[in-house]
Design a protein around this motif. Structure first.
Motif, PDB file in Angstrom:
ATOM      1  N   GLY A  95       0.821  -1.220   0.000  1.00 44.76           N
ATOM      2  CA  GLY A  95       0.000   0.000   0.000  1.00 44.76           C
ATOM      3  C   GLY A  95       0.846   1.256   0.000  1.00 44.76           C
ATOM      4  N   ILE A  96       1.915   1.260   0.787  1.00 43.86           N
ATOM      5  CA  ILE A  96       2.818   2.411   0.829  1.00 43.86           C
ATOM      6  C   ILE A  96       3.484   2.625  -0.529  1.00 43.86           C
ATOM      7  CG2 ILE A  96       4.982   3.258   1.827  1.00 43.86           C
ATOM      8  CD1 ILE A  96       4.118   1.852   4.444  1.00 43.86           C
ATOM      9  N   MET A  97       3.914   1.522  -1.162  1.00 38.20           N
ATOM     10  CA  MET A  97       4.531   1.631  -2.484  1.00 38.20           C
ATOM     11  C   MET A  97       3.565   2.217  -3.499  1.00 38.20           C
ATOM     12  SD  MET A  97       6.724  -1.942  -2.775  1.00 38.20           S
ATOM     13  CE  MET A  97       7.378  -1.536  -4.412  1.00 38.20           C
ATOM     14  N   LEU A  98       2.298   1.838  -3.388  1.00 40.61           N
ATOM     15  CA  LEU A  98       1.290   2.357  -4.317  1.00 40.61           C
ATOM     16  C   LEU A  98       1.103   3.858  -4.159  1.00 40.61           C
ATOM     17  CD1 LEU A  98      -0.807   1.692  -6.492  1.00 40.61           C
ATOM     18  CD2 LEU A  98      -2.456   1.230  -4.669  1.00 40.61           C
ATOM     19  N   CYS A  99       1.334   4.367  -2.939  1.00 44.82           N
ATOM     20  CA  CYS A  99       1.139   5.797  -2.669  1.00 44.82           C
ATOM     21  C   CYS A  99       2.374   6.638  -2.972  1.00 44.82           C
ATOM     22  CB  CYS A  99       0.716   5.998  -1.208  1.00 44.82           C
ATOM     23  SG  CYS A  99      -0.872   5.254  -0.796  1.00 44.82           S
ATOM     24  N   GLN A 100       3.520   5.978  -3.207  1.00 41.53           N
ATOM     25  CA  GLN A 100       4.743   6.722  -3.481  1.00 41.53           C
ATOM     26  C   GLN A 100       5.001   6.784  -4.987  1.00 41.53           C
ATOM     27  OE1 GLN A 100       7.922   4.948  -1.153  1.00 41.53           O
ATOM     28  NE2 GLN A 100       7.385   6.199   0.620  1.00 41.53           N
ATOM     29  N   PRO A 101       5.149   7.993  -5.536  1.00 39.17           N
ATOM     30  CA  PRO A 101       5.300   8.140  -6.991  1.00 39.17           C
ATOM     31  C   PRO A 101       6.431   7.307  -7.583  1.00 39.17           C
ATOM     32  CG  PRO A 101       4.985  10.279  -5.946  1.00 39.17           C
ATOM     33  CD  PRO A 101       5.142   9.288  -4.832  1.00 39.17           C
ATOM     34  N   GLU A 102       7.561   7.167  -6.843  1.00 41.89           N
ATOM     35  CA  GLU A 102       8.696   6.434  -7.399  1.00 41.89           C
ATOM     36  C   GLU A 102       8.462   4.928  -7.466  1.00 41.89           C
ATOM     37  OE1 GLU A 102       9.869   7.446  -3.065  1.00 41.89           O
ATOM     38  OE2 GLU A 102       8.636   8.263  -4.669  1.00 41.89           O
ATOM     39  N   HIS A 103       7.427   4.440  -6.762  1.00 42.99           N
ATOM     40  CA  HIS A 103       7.147   3.004  -6.779  1.00 42.99           C
ATOM     41  C   HIS A 103       5.804   2.663  -7.433  1.00 42.99           C
ATOM     42  CE1 HIS A 103      10.599   1.830  -4.346  1.00 42.99           C
ATOM     43  NE2 HIS A 103      10.307   2.800  -3.494  1.00 42.99           N
ATOM     44  N   GLN A 104       5.036   3.673  -7.803  1.00 46.99           N
ATOM     45  CA  GLN A 104       3.711   3.413  -8.367  1.00 46.99           C
ATOM     46  C   GLN A 104       3.780   2.601  -9.652  1.00 46.99           C
ATOM     47  OE1 GLN A 104       1.799   7.223  -8.757  1.00 46.99           O
ATOM     48  NE2 GLN A 104       0.996   7.209  -6.664  1.00 46.99           N
ATOM     49  N   THR A 105       4.741   2.922 -10.502  1.00 45.24           N
ATOM     50  CA  THR A 105       4.856   2.202 -11.773  1.00 45.24           C
ATOM     51  C   THR A 105       5.107   0.719 -11.540  1.00 45.24           C
ATOM     52  OG1 THR A 105       5.760   4.179 -12.833  1.00 45.24           O
ATOM     53  CG2 THR A 105       6.071   2.094 -13.985  1.00 45.24           C
ATOM     54  N   GLU A 106       5.963   0.402 -10.560  1.00 44.63           N
ATOM     55  CA  GLU A 106       6.251  -1.006 -10.247  1.00 44.63           C
ATOM     56  C   GLU A 106       4.988  -1.732  -9.793  1.00 44.63           C
ATOM     57  OE1 GLU A 106       9.403  -1.300  -7.409  1.00 44.63           O
ATOM     58  OE2 GLU A 106      10.563   0.280  -8.362  1.00 44.63           O
ATOM     59  N   ILE A 107       4.243  -1.116  -8.875  1.00 46.60           N
ATOM     60  CA  ILE A 107       3.032  -1.751  -8.346  1.00 46.60           C
ATOM     61  C   ILE A 107       1.992  -1.944  -9.447  1.00 46.60           C
ATOM     62  CG2 ILE A 107       1.055  -1.404  -6.819  1.00 46.60           C
ATOM     63  CD1 ILE A 107       3.427  -2.313  -5.315  1.00 46.60           C
ATOM     64  N   LEU A 108       1.788  -0.904 -10.253  1.00 45.30           N
ATOM     65  CA  LEU A 108       0.770  -0.987 -11.308  1.00 45.30           C
ATOM     66  C   LEU A 108       1.169  -1.998 -12.384  1.00 45.30           C
ATOM     67  CD1 LEU A 108      -0.098   2.818 -11.664  1.00 45.30           C
ATOM     68  CD2 LEU A 108      -1.442   1.037 -10.524  1.00 45.30           C
ATOM     69  N   ALA A 109       2.446  -1.991 -12.768  1.00 48.33           N
ATOM     70  CA  ALA A 109       2.908  -2.933 -13.800  1.00 48.33           C
ATOM     71  C   ALA A 109       2.831  -4.367 -13.295  1.00 48.33           C
ATOM     72  CB  ALA A 109       4.332  -2.590 -14.230  1.00 48.33           C
ATOM     73  N   THR A 110       3.298  -4.591 -12.049  1.00 48.47           N
ATOM     74  CA  THR A 110       3.217  -5.936 -11.477  1.00 48.47           C
ATOM     75  C   THR A 110       1.770  -6.359 -11.311  1.00 48.47           C
ATOM     76  OG1 THR A 110       5.292  -5.568 -10.274  1.00 48.47           O
ATOM     77  CG2 THR A 110       3.924  -7.409  -9.545  1.00 48.47           C
ATOM     78  N   GLY A 111       0.904  -5.400 -10.887  1.00 42.17           N
ATOM     79  CA  GLY A 111      -0.519  -5.709 -10.731  1.00 42.17           C
ATOM     80  C   GLY A 111      -1.169  -6.097 -12.041  1.00 42.17           C
ATOM     81  N   LEU A 112      -0.842  -5.357 -13.109  1.00 41.33           N
ATOM     82  CA  LEU A 112      -1.403  -5.666 -14.422  1.00 41.33           C
ATOM     83  C   LEU A 112      -0.944  -7.036 -14.905  1.00 41.33           C
ATOM     84  CD1 LEU A 112      -2.968  -4.871 -16.963  1.00 41.33           C
ATOM     85  CD2 LEU A 112      -0.919  -3.673 -17.785  1.00 41.33           C
ATOM     86  N   LEU A 113       0.351  -7.308 -14.758  1.00 40.74           N
ATOM     87  CA  LEU A 113       0.881  -8.610 -15.152  1.00 40.74           C
ATOM     88  C   LEU A 113       0.226  -9.729 -14.341  1.00 40.74           C
ATOM     89  CD1 LEU A 113       2.932 -10.298 -16.763  1.00 40.74           C
ATOM     90  CD2 LEU A 113       4.591  -9.876 -14.940  1.00 40.74           C
ATOM     91  N   SER A 114       0.039  -9.496 -13.046  1.00 30.64           N
ATOM     92  CA  SER A 114      -0.580 -10.506 -12.178  1.00 30.64           C
ATOM     93  C   SER A 114      -2.006 -10.808 -12.615  1.00 30.64           C
ATOM     94  CB  SER A 114      -0.569 -10.035 -10.724  1.00 30.64           C
ATOM     95  OG  SER A 114       0.748  -9.809 -10.268  1.00 30.64           O
ATOM     96  N   ILE A 115      -2.760  -9.774 -12.969  1.00 29.67           N
ATOM     97  CA  ILE A 115      -4.145  -9.968 -13.414  1.00 29.67           C
ATOM     98  C   ILE A 115      -4.183 -10.816 -14.685  1.00 29.67           C
ATOM     99  CG2 ILE A 115      -6.157  -8.779 -14.377  1.00 29.67           C
ATOM    100  CD1 ILE A 115      -5.511  -6.454 -12.447  1.00 29.67           C
ATOM    101  N   ILE A 116      -3.264 -10.516 -15.614  1.00 27.50           N
ATOM    102  CA  ILE A 116      -3.196 -11.287 -16.862  1.00 27.50           C
ATOM    103  C   ILE A 116      -2.909 -12.755 -16.571  1.00 27.50           C
ATOM    104  CG2 ILE A 116      -1.891 -11.602 -19.001  1.00 27.50           C
ATOM    105  CD1 ILE A 116      -1.456  -8.550 -19.029  1.00 27.50           C
ATOM    106  N   VAL A 117      -1.951 -13.003 -15.659  1.00 22.73           N
ATOM    107  CA  VAL A 117      -1.579 -14.387 -15.334  1.00 22.73           C
ATOM    108  C   VAL A 117      -2.707 -15.095 -14.585  1.00 22.73           C
ATOM    109  CG1 VAL A 117       0.091 -15.850 -14.143  1.00 22.73           C
ATOM    110  CG2 VAL A 117       0.873 -13.790 -15.301  1.00 22.73           C
ATOM    111  N   VAL A 118      -3.384 -14.389 -13.676  1.00 21.33           N
ATOM    112  CA  VAL A 118      -4.519 -14.988 -12.950  1.00 21.33           C
ATOM    113  C   VAL A 118      -5.609 -15.413 -13.926  1.00 21.33           C
ATOM    114  CG1 VAL A 118      -6.439 -14.496 -11.392  1.00 21.33           C
ATOM    115  CG2 VAL A 118      -4.130 -13.845 -10.738  1.00 21.33           C
ATOM    116  N   VAL A 119      -5.926 -14.541 -14.879  1.00 16.33           N
ATOM    117  CA  VAL A 119      -6.953 -14.872 -15.886  1.00 16.33           C
ATOM    118  C   VAL A 119      -6.518 -16.103 -16.676  1.00 16.33           C
ATOM    119  CG1 VAL A 119      -8.076 -14.083 -18.007  1.00 16.33           C
ATOM    120  CG2 VAL A 119      -7.852 -12.528 -16.056  1.00 16.33           C
TER     121      VAL A 119
END
Length: 463
Positions: free
Chosen positions: A419-443
């Motif tokens: 959650g903290i990483m998601l709120c920090q601009p320098e880590h948002q890209t990592e969280i969003l990219a990993t989240g998107l990849l995770s959703i694709i793999v889960v599907v």
């Protein structure tokens, strides 16, 4: 590969000394020798708190993983346990994400090693070194797991000797026993704007950076499945993880921040180890560190190739990867899994050259939070598996401490960090990219599970 085994079994070719040395030095990467300088520059001497917090998390996660691995050693490790404890979709997802993480590590480490060699031999292009190093280690991994174990044993031994030597020299310098040293004492822990010069927020940011330095500790549970008496090997490795992190990270980083001001620009520019050795008056400090870093990145590349291939092999055996991935040769090596993992790494390199920069940056960012997801899945799996085992009246030989309270605390901590990483601009890209990849793999995992269900129903109808 005419000697392919129909049983698709791995060889138990790793000796106890291989597994022991892998468990000792598997956590030591180039990040300790070079990257730690950036964390020190960010948090100051209080970076010790960041390393201590990240190290404590790893110790607890390893304890949970070992509880499951001792009871049921498996080359799929936490991916297999997630499959059993949470559901097929979880094992499928974390297995493929973990494979992807190490596939990306292969070209990155090969490039780092090639850059060092290019500086020594400027007449040879970096890409040539990258290609040669990757192909050589791929070849050694293709023949036998003994080759991986032997290479990793000597790589690890060099890293361990280097750190022990650094610690001895550092303690001698602190005590004023080195005749040519420009530094001594521990005054720099507090004399440059205090112990925590940039506040608690900087320590938290450094912890997010250092946390990923420990990725690789869990490899021993994968490798132990290819050794005799894996339960004993995993127990020994897990019981030693505390002193390993304490010696290799906390003591060596303590020496750095004690002897060099945290705001010395050399820490971030040339790395913490080289900076301290130069201040100690050690001749050829840069060459020494370059040699150790070369060994460290080559070791990491070797382990990345091994780990990616074994996870792909495990996914293949469970029907979650191409059937070729589970094929082994006469020496028990999953040769197709090794080849496919290397091929994927080369595709990532190719994308770096031909695709827009943003594409490769997204690929790198997509692996940014995978370590935390792996830790989270391990914690949830251990929680559910312990409950199932207790309900079945099973005797638990190796236990997580203070269950279930400490397990729940780890889960809450990891979720909070995400959650903290998601709120920090320098880590948002990592969280969003990993989240998107995770959703694709889960599907993809859900689709595979649905196909299996339809196939089973079809088989039942036919019978």
């Amino acid at each position: 590969m005419s000697g392919t085994q129909l049983s698709n079994d791995l060889e138990q070719g790793l000796k106890p000394r291989h597994v022991t040395m892998l468990s000792i030095a598997g956590v030591i990467g180039a990040g300790l020798f070079v990257g730690s300088g950036h964390a020190i520059a960010e948090a100051g001497p209080a970076v010790l708190l960041a390393y201590a917090a990240a190290g404590t998390l790893v110790v607890l996660v390893m304890r949970m993983l070992a509880e499951m691995a001792v009871a049921s050693p498996d080359t799929g490790s936490f991916s297999t346990y997630a499959d059993r404890a949470i559901g097929h979709w979880a094992g499928f997802t974390i297995g493929w994400l973990y494979w992807w993480f190490w596939v990306l590590v292969i070209p990155l480490e090969a490039n780092a090693a090639a850059t060092i060699l290019h500086a020594w031999f400027p007449g040879v292009a970096i890409w040539v070194f990258t290609l040669v190093i990757t192909l050589l280690l791929t070849a050694t991994n293709l023949f036998s797991v003994k080759n991986y174990g032997e290479f990793e044993f000597w790589f690890a031994l060099i890293k361990v000797v280097a750190i022990i030597g650094f610690v001895i020299l550092g303690l001698a310098a602190i005590c004023g026993l080195l005749p040519n040293s420009q530094v001594s004492g521990v005054a720099h822990l507090v004399d440059t704007q205090g112990f925590m010069p940039n506040g608690l927020g900087a320590v938290l940011a450094a912890m997010l950076t250092t946390m990923f330095s420990f990725m690789g500790t869990e490899i021993v549970t994968i490798a132990a499945a290819e050794s005799h008496n894996p339960g004993k090997q995993i127990t020994k490795a897990t019981n030693s993880v505390i002193w390993r992190i304490g010696l290799f990270y906390l003591v060596s980083i303590f020496i750095v921040v004690a002897l060099v001001p945290w705001n010395d620009p050399s820490l971030a520019q040339v790395g913490s180890y080289q900076t301290v050795l130069e201040r100690m008056g050690i001749p050829n400090a840069k060459l020494i560190v370059d040699l150790v870093v070369l060994v460290a990145v080559t070791s990491c590349l070797n382990s990345a190739l091994y780990t990616a291939s074994r996870m792909l092999f495990s996914l293949g055996k469970r029907g979650d990867a191409p059937a070729a991935a589970k094929r082994t040769n006469a020496s028990g090596t999953p040769y197709w899994a090794v080849i496919l993992s290397t091929a994927a790494a080369f595709l990532a390199v190719f994308a770096n050259y031909v695709a827009p920069a943003a594409v490769f940056e997204f690929l790198l960012a997509s692996s940014g939070a995978i370590a935390l997801l792996v830790y989270l899945v391990i914690a949830v799996s251990q929680l559910r598996m312990r409950q199932k085992r207790m309900a079945a009246g099973e005797k638990i030989a190796f236990r997580m401490w203070l269950f279930p309270g400490l397990t729940y605390a780890v889960i809450v901590f990891i979720v909070a960090i995400l959650g903290i990483m998601l709120c920090q601009p320098e880590h948002q890209t990592e969280i969003l990219a990993t989240g998107l990849l995770s959703i694709i793999v889960v599907v993809a995992g859900l689709l595979v599970a649905r196909r299996r269900k339809l196939e089973r129903n079809g088989a039942l109808a036919l019978s």
